[in-house]
Design an enzyme around this catalytic site. Structure first.
Site, PDB file in Angstrom:
ATOM      1  N   LYS A 177       0.865  -0.952  -0.074  1.00 23.79           N
ATOM      2  CA  LYS A 177       0.043  -0.014  -0.096  1.00 23.79           C
ATOM      3  C   LYS A 177       0.841   1.231   0.018  1.00 23.79           C
ATOM      4  CE  LYS A 177      -3.991  -2.124   2.100  1.00 23.79           C
ATOM      5  NZ  LYS A 177      -5.144  -1.972   3.364  1.00 23.79           N
ATOM      6  N   LYS A 205      -6.605 -12.498  -6.301  1.00 22.79           N
ATOM      7  CA  LYS A 205      -7.704 -12.792  -5.421  1.00 22.79           C
ATOM      8  C   LYS A 205      -8.971 -11.608  -5.876  1.00 22.79           C
ATOM      9  CE  LYS A 205      -8.746 -12.209  -0.440  1.00 22.79           C
ATOM     10  NZ  LYS A 205      -8.313 -11.778   0.524  1.00 22.79           N
ATOM     11  N   LYS A 219     -12.578  -5.692  -4.274  1.00 22.55           N
ATOM     12  CA  LYS A 219     -13.482  -4.597  -4.418  1.00 22.55           C
ATOM     13  C   LYS A 219     -13.015  -3.491  -5.166  1.00 22.55           C
ATOM     14  CE  LYS A 219     -13.415  -3.812   0.431  1.00 22.55           C
ATOM     15  NZ  LYS A 219     -14.237  -3.820   1.792  1.00 22.55           N
TER      16      LYS A 219
END
Length: 329
Positions: free
Chosen positions: A111, A192, A195
């Site tokens: 991130k 994976k 969203k």
């Protein structure tokens, strides 16, 4: 009875992957364990949030927990920020965590990669996650493969605290489901389902309508072989659809392979879509009912009250062990 803790961030839509990998197993576990399910809103603010959207997402996630089958008479459902002990215990655990071990966390690396500035919370939220778990003397934490590293850090922090200050914490164990821990993207079955994927065809949300689900499953990536069999390496797309079908229909993959022997992808995909629709329709109906009722707030109030009682006791033990506050007579 052993204790289970799990938390999900209220950071937007809930995907079919979230349901299969986490929520579905929560419903099954609540019958045999003392369960605490947390809406981890304090974790969500490690990245900027619109306050109105965040509040809507918090309430929405709570409704999903109940709509999928969490029973407030068997489980404790609460919002993290409504239990102050989480942030207080998180600070104590930050003070025994090492910067090096936080910088090695895979999610922090992912991130923060390529960004000029990231919040300090993105680095230090693993000790808060550890506090979430340890406050309830948790024995088992159901997680996906991507969260295993966080549970390992939680265990390290608990053992470090116990060694320095006395045996306060239960050392938790991760529970990773053998099937369904990682539901993959419909457009790239090597990744994976997420969203955050910019391609909305890659995931199914719990609020997608029947027509949307049919379109997404119909366009799901498969392969040119044309046979319906499970082979994660050579046939990741078909294997992913078989996994979804198997879990939602409660049938073995072997049974499905036998049923669809000699049949084409078109029929198979249509049936996968129908199984998803049949699963999500009653969840959606209950969700919309809860979002319009006061029942949801009553359940969250009761959950916060119970969680506060339990967490405050553990926090007091931590503070006494480490020497915070005045000595009580």
């Amino acid at each position: 009875m052993k204790t289970i803790f799990s938390g999900i961030q209220p950071s937007g839509v809930i995907t079919l992957g979230n349901y299969i990998g986490a929520m579905k197993q929560f419903v099954e576990l609540q019958h045999d364990y003392n369960c605490y399910f947390c809406i981890a809103d304090q974790h969500a603010i490690t990245v900027p949030q619109d306050r109105l959207v965040l509040r809507k997402n918090i309430r929405s996630l709570a409704a999903f927990y109940l709509a999928v089958g969490i029973d407030p008479n068997k489980s404790t459902l609460f919002i993290q920020s409504e239990v102050p002990a989480h942030a207080q215990a998180g600070w104590i655990l930050q003070c025994i965590a090492y910067i090096g071990e936080l910088e090695r966390m895979t999610q922090f690396k992912d991130k923060s990669a390529g960004k000029e500035a990231v919040s300090a919370g993105l680095l230090t939220y693993p000790p808060l996650m550890a506090a979430d778990i340890l406050l309830y003397s948790t024995d088992i934490v159901p997680v996906g493969e991507d969260q295993k590293q966080h549970i390992e850090l939680t265990r390290d922090l608990a053992e470090r605290f116990n060694k320095r200050y006395g045996e306060i914490f239960t050392i938790p164990e991760a529970r990773i489901p053998k099937i369904g821990a990682r539901i993959m993207s419909l457009t790239d079955p090597t990744k994976k389902m997420s969203k955050s994927d910019p391609n909305q065809k890659s995931y199914i949300t719990l609020l997608d309508d029947a027509k949307t689900i049919e379109k997404k499953v119909k366009s799901a990536v498969t392969d040119s072989e044309g046979t319906i069999r499970y082979d994660k390496e050579k046939k990741p797309g078909v294997s992913n659809l078989l996994t979804i079908y198997s879990i939602l229909a409660n049938e073995s993959i072997e049974q499905l392979e036998e049923r669809y022997a000699g049949k084409g992808y078109g029929e198979f995909k249509a049936d996968v879509a129908q199984v998803i629709i049949d699963t999500l329709t009653p969840i959606q109906e209950k969700y919309y009912e809860l979002m319009e009722s006061s029942e949801l707030d009553d359940i969250l109030d009761e959950g916060a009250e119970k969680a506060n009682r339990v967490a405050s006791k553990m926090l007091k033990k931590m503070e006494n062990a480490i020497g915070l506050g005045r000595k009580k007579r």
